[in-house]
Design a protein around this motif. Structure first.
Motif, PDB file in Angstrom:
ATOM      1  N   GLY A 196       1.373  18.344  -0.649  1.00  0.00           N
ATOM      2  CA  GLY A 196       2.607  19.057  -0.969  1.00  0.00           C
ATOM      3  C   GLY A 196       3.821  18.502  -0.268  1.00  0.00           C
ATOM      4  O   GLY A 196       4.960  18.786  -0.664  1.00  0.00           O
ATOM      5  N   GLU A 197       3.620  17.693   0.776  1.00  0.00           N
ATOM      6  CA  GLU A 197       4.735  17.095   1.515  1.00  0.00           C
ATOM      7  C   GLU A 197       5.228  15.792   0.893  1.00  0.00           C
ATOM      8  O   GLU A 197       6.229  15.225   1.352  1.00  0.00           O
ATOM      9  N   ILE A 198       4.532  15.281  -0.116  1.00  0.00           N
ATOM     10  CA  ILE A 198       4.937  14.000  -0.723  1.00  0.00           C
ATOM     11  C   ILE A 198       6.349  14.137  -1.305  1.00  0.00           C
ATOM     12  O   ILE A 198       6.611  15.034  -2.107  1.00  0.00           O
ATOM     13  N   PRO A 199       7.255  13.273  -0.910  1.00  0.00           N
ATOM     14  CA  PRO A 199       8.638  13.371  -1.402  1.00  0.00           C
ATOM     15  C   PRO A 199       8.713  13.239  -2.924  1.00  0.00           C
ATOM     16  O   PRO A 199       7.992  12.419  -3.521  1.00  0.00           O
ATOM     17  N   GLY A 200       9.570  14.033  -3.524  1.00  0.00           N
ATOM     18  CA  GLY A 200       9.732  13.958  -4.971  1.00  0.00           C
ATOM     19  C   GLY A 200      10.251  12.620  -5.434  1.00  0.00           C
ATOM     20  O   GLY A 200      10.000  12.204  -6.568  1.00  0.00           O
ATOM     21  N   ALA A 201      10.974  11.910  -4.548  1.00  0.00           N
ATOM     22  CA  ALA A 201      11.553  10.620  -4.911  1.00  0.00           C
ATOM     23  C   ALA A 201      10.559   9.466  -4.773  1.00  0.00           C
ATOM     24  O   ALA A 201      10.862   8.332  -5.177  1.00  0.00           O
ATOM     25  N   GLN A 202       9.369   9.731  -4.219  1.00  0.00           N
ATOM     26  CA  GLN A 202       8.396   8.652  -4.044  1.00  0.00           C
ATOM     27  C   GLN A 202       7.908   8.153  -5.397  1.00  0.00           C
ATOM     28  O   GLN A 202       7.615   8.939  -6.294  1.00  0.00           O
ATOM     29  N   GLU A 203       7.814   6.837  -5.522  1.00  0.00           N
ATOM     30  CA  GLU A 203       7.331   6.237  -6.768  1.00  0.00           C
ATOM     31  C   GLU A 203       5.904   6.660  -7.050  1.00  0.00           C
ATOM     32  O   GLU A 203       5.042   6.642  -6.177  1.00  0.00           O
ATOM     33  N   ARG A 204       5.625   7.079  -8.270  1.00  0.00           N
ATOM     34  CA  ARG A 204       4.288   7.480  -8.671  1.00  0.00           C
ATOM     35  C   ARG A 204       3.533   6.281  -9.248  1.00  0.00           C
ATOM     36  O   ARG A 204       4.065   5.541 -10.069  1.00  0.00           O
ATOM     37  N   LYS A 205       2.287   6.113  -8.822  1.00  0.00           N
ATOM     38  CA  LYS A 205       1.458   5.016  -9.302  1.00  0.00           C
ATOM     39  C   LYS A 205       0.183   5.580  -9.939  1.00  0.00           C
ATOM     40  O   LYS A 205      -0.382   6.551  -9.442  1.00  0.00           O
ATOM     41  N   ALA A 206      -0.251   4.943 -11.022  1.00  0.00           N
ATOM     42  CA  ALA A 206      -1.444   5.400 -11.734  1.00  0.00           C
ATOM     43  C   ALA A 206      -2.689   4.853 -11.039  1.00  0.00           C
ATOM     44  O   ALA A 206      -3.481   4.087 -11.611  1.00  0.00           O
ATOM     45  N   ILE A 207      -2.894   5.258  -9.791  1.00  0.00           N
ATOM     46  CA  ILE A 207      -3.954   4.682  -8.969  1.00  0.00           C
ATOM     47  C   ILE A 207      -5.330   5.009  -9.512  1.00  0.00           C
ATOM     48  O   ILE A 207      -6.198   4.129  -9.628  1.00  0.00           O
ATOM     49  N   HIS A 231      -7.149  25.087  -2.875  1.00  0.00           N
ATOM     50  CA  HIS A 231      -6.036  25.204  -1.923  1.00  0.00           C
ATOM     51  C   HIS A 231      -4.734  24.659  -2.512  1.00  0.00           C
ATOM     52  O   HIS A 231      -3.647  25.195  -2.239  1.00  0.00           O
ATOM     53  N   ALA A 232      -4.844  23.593  -3.295  1.00  0.00           N
ATOM     54  CA  ALA A 232      -3.640  23.033  -3.917  1.00  0.00           C
ATOM     55  C   ALA A 232      -3.008  24.052  -4.864  1.00  0.00           C
ATOM     56  O   ALA A 232      -1.780  24.264  -4.834  1.00  0.00           O
ATOM     57  N   LEU A 233      -3.816  24.694  -5.682  1.00  0.00           N
ATOM     58  CA  LEU A 233      -3.278  25.680  -6.611  1.00  0.00           C
ATOM     59  C   LEU A 233      -2.687  26.873  -5.868  1.00  0.00           C
ATOM     60  O   LEU A 233      -1.650  27.412  -6.263  1.00  0.00           O
ATOM     61  N   ARG A 234      -3.333  27.294  -4.792  1.00  0.00           N
ATOM     62  CA  ARG A 234      -2.815  28.408  -4.002  1.00  0.00           C
ATOM     63  C   ARG A 234      -1.474  28.068  -3.362  1.00  0.00           C
ATOM     64  O   ARG A 234      -0.615  28.932  -3.194  1.00  0.00           O
ATOM     65  N   GLN A 235      -1.313  26.782  -2.997  1.00  0.00           N
ATOM     66  CA  GLN A 235      -0.069  26.350  -2.364  1.00  0.00           C
ATOM     67  C   GLN A 235       0.952  25.830  -3.382  1.00  0.00           C
ATOM     68  O   GLN A 235       1.989  25.305  -3.014  1.00  0.00           O
ATOM     69  N   ARG A 236       0.608  25.963  -4.660  1.00  0.00           N
ATOM     70  CA  ARG A 236       1.477  25.504  -5.744  1.00  0.00           C
ATOM     71  C   ARG A 236       1.771  24.010  -5.642  1.00  0.00           C
ATOM     72  O   ARG A 236       2.903  23.549  -5.809  1.00  0.00           O
ATOM     73  N   VAL A 237       0.699  23.278  -5.376  1.00  0.00           N
ATOM     74  CA  VAL A 237       0.768  21.824  -5.270  1.00  0.00           C
ATOM     75  C   VAL A 237      -0.004  21.241  -6.452  1.00  0.00           C
ATOM     76  O   VAL A 237      -1.087  21.730  -6.801  1.00  0.00           O
ATOM     77  N   LYS A 238       0.534  20.223  -7.082  1.00  0.00           N
ATOM     78  CA  LYS A 238      -0.135  19.565  -8.201  1.00  0.00           C
ATOM     79  C   LYS A 238      -1.315  18.744  -7.663  1.00  0.00           C
ATOM     80  O   LYS A 238      -1.107  17.773  -6.927  1.00  0.00           O
ATOM     81  N   PRO A 239      -2.548  19.099  -8.000  1.00  0.00           N
ATOM     82  CA  PRO A 239      -3.715  18.424  -7.416  1.00  0.00           C
ATOM     83  C   PRO A 239      -3.747  16.919  -7.650  1.00  0.00           C
ATOM     84  O   PRO A 239      -4.232  16.170  -6.797  1.00  0.00           O
ATOM     85  N   TRP A 240      -3.249  16.470  -8.808  1.00  0.00           N
ATOM     86  CA  TRP A 240      -3.331  15.037  -9.123  1.00  0.00           C
ATOM     87  C   TRP A 240      -2.433  14.184  -8.230  1.00  0.00           C
ATOM     88  O   TRP A 240      -2.571  12.967  -8.190  1.00  0.00           O
ATOM     89  N   LEU A 241      -1.526  14.817  -7.490  1.00  0.00           N
ATOM     90  CA  LEU A 241      -0.691  14.050  -6.565  1.00  0.00           C
ATOM     91  C   LEU A 241      -1.480  13.567  -5.348  1.00  0.00           C
ATOM     92  O   LEU A 241      -0.981  12.756  -4.565  1.00  0.00           O
ATOM     93  N   PHE A 242      -2.704  14.059  -5.206  1.00  0.00           N
ATOM     94  CA  PHE A 242      -3.571  13.605  -4.110  1.00  0.00           C
ATOM     95  C   PHE A 242      -3.657  12.079  -4.065  1.00  0.00           C
ATOM     96  O   PHE A 242      -3.667  11.470  -2.998  1.00  0.00           O
ATOM     97  N   PHE A 243      -3.726  11.454  -5.244  1.00  0.00           N
ATOM     98  CA  PHE A 243      -3.884  10.000  -5.302  1.00  0.00           C
ATOM     99  C   PHE A 243      -2.619   9.251  -4.878  1.00  0.00           C
ATOM    100  O   PHE A 243      -2.644   8.021  -4.781  1.00  0.00           O
ATOM    101  N   GLN A 244      -1.537   9.979  -4.607  1.00  0.00           N
ATOM    102  CA  GLN A 244      -0.300   9.341  -4.162  1.00  0.00           C
ATOM    103  C   GLN A 244      -0.178   9.336  -2.633  1.00  0.00           C
ATOM    104  O   GLN A 244       0.804   8.822  -2.094  1.00  0.00           O
ATOM    105  N   LEU A 245      -1.157   9.918  -1.938  1.00  0.00           N
ATOM    106  CA  LEU A 245      -1.053  10.031  -0.481  1.00  0.00           C
ATOM    107  C   LEU A 245      -0.852   8.675   0.196  1.00  0.00           C
ATOM    108  O   LEU A 245      -0.077   8.546   1.132  1.00  0.00           O
ATOM    109  N   ASN A 246      -1.589   7.664  -0.268  1.00  0.00           N
ATOM    110  CA  ASN A 246      -1.463   6.319   0.320  1.00  0.00           C
ATOM    111  C   ASN A 246      -0.969   5.301  -0.702  1.00  0.00           C
ATOM    112  O   ASN A 246      -1.268   4.110  -0.604  1.00  0.00           O
TER     113      ASN A 246
END
Length: 284
Positions: A247-258, A14-29
């Protein structure tokens, strides 16, 4: 586990179909990830839970003497009840402390909740609104033993699950959603709750004993009262929704290597355990 594999594959699809980077999943929280400790701290989660729903919980030290039993000892990093121990008296508490590896992660001590029934509530929240849930499922946790306070979990053979979502009407579901919105605006979470009934749950008459933010399993997918087709349908819906909120995660949100921080933490912990075991063997 087959269901976990389906969730991972479904999300990537679903992420690929929606053009969402799957690895951003770990940034949800990611906002709630403790950088200093390299984990989602249960003590940090406590701070987000309103006092009326919170159980007494603190770092376990020899100076703490519970007023009531049972209490639960749990590792600060644990998931799916891993490492959780129920303590019924002072003798058991002293023995658990004496046998604990000093190189292990910090342990917490938590009061037991008095609700008659145990529930797991899984939510996926849209980033567009702190009160807008894409998913809110209620699963009752039961145990084949006669124990009133068992340590339930997916690896406990006596634990089983029943989907209770359909027993809440729209108004009750909305009320429960509003309550949980006050316990932290998490984008995806599973709340461990004790309450006397479904009605008490919707009224906010409950205690939260756990909040899982790192890869929380939607336990509704393990429910005995759901058929295979319904579970597969829910896998599709959940993974589609997770791709949407990712896909809703803001581009400006800090990315963490969770993900890598968690791997590093677990590897370091396993190394300490092996070192301690090797030292014991040498001494003996």
């Amino acid at each position: 586990m087959i269901i976990r594999s389906l969730l991972v594959l479904g999300f990537i699809w679903h992420a690929l179909r929606q053009r969402v980077k799957p690895w951003l999943f770990f940034q949800l929280n990611a906002d709630y990830f403790n950088d200093a400790k390299g984990l989602y701290s249960k003590l940090d989660m406590d701070e987000s839970i309103p006092r009326r729903w919170r159980l007494n919980q603190s770092l376990d030290t020899d100076g703490i003497k519970p007023e009531h039993y049972p209490v639960f000892l749990k590792p600060e990093w644990g998931q799916n009840s891993a490492g959780v121990i129920r303590i019924d008296n002072e003798i058991q508490l002293e023995a658990a402390r004496a046998n604990r590896n000093p190189e292990s992660v910090p342990y917490l001590i938590q009061d037991g909740a008095q609700g008659k029934r145990e529930f797991e509530v899984f939510v996926i929240r849209s980033l567009d609104s702190t009160k807008c849930f894409k998913t809110l499922s209620v699963t009752q946790v039961l145990n084949t033993s006669s124990d009133s306070h068992p340590v339930n979990g997916i690896y406990n053979s006596e634990t089983f699950y029943l989907d209770k979502t359909h027993e809440l009407d729209r108004e009750q579901t909305d009320h429960l959603g509003l309550h949980l919105s006050q316990a932290g605006p998490f984008r995806m979470a599973r709340y461990g709750i004790r309450a006397d009934s479904i009605e008490a749950l919707s009224k906010g008459e409950f205690k939260i004993f756990e909040v899982n933010l790192f890869l929380p399993m939607p336990l509704v997918l393990l429910s005995k009262n759901l058929g295979t087709f319904e579970k597969l349908k829910q896998v599709g819906q959940l993974t589609h929704q997770l791709a949407e909120v990712t896909g809703e995660i803001p581009g400006a949100q800090e990315r963490k290597a969770i993900f890598f921080r968690k791997l590093f933490f677990l590897n370091r912990l396993n190394f300490k355990k092996m070192s301690a075991k090797a030292e014991e063997e040498l001494v003996s």
